[in-house]
Motif scaffolding. Structure first.
Motif: not given
Length: 78
Positions: A35-48
């Motif tokens: 979750v931290r890797a998927s939502l951090g940085g410049d990720s286009p993801a907004t929620a998990a």
């Protein structure tokens, strides 16, 4: 009929404007690292959305937003 427990009892669905992906994990620690890797940085993801297999059903565990992850990451960098 008995429902068998899955080998990976944690599930994450990551969503965003151009993103929707589901992944499964064997532990809570691995789940939240993802979750931290998927939502951090410049990720286009907004929620998990995090779910856990319990009592023969997938149950909602927690919903985490990208803003929460980025704020936590910024606080630890200071």
């Amino acid at each position: 009929m008995t429902v068998r427990k899955p080998s990976k009892p944690w599930r994450v669905t990551v969503t965003g404007p151009d993103v929707e992906a589901t992944s499964s994990f064997t532990s809570e620690a691995k789940t939240f690292a993802f979750v931290r890797a998927s939502l951090g940085g410049d990720s286009p993801a907004t929620a998990a959305k995090v779910e856990q297999w319990e009592g023969g059903l997938w149950r909602w565990f927690e919903t985490v937003t990208a803003e929460e992850i980025r704020a936590a990451q910024a606080a630890t960098e200071k």
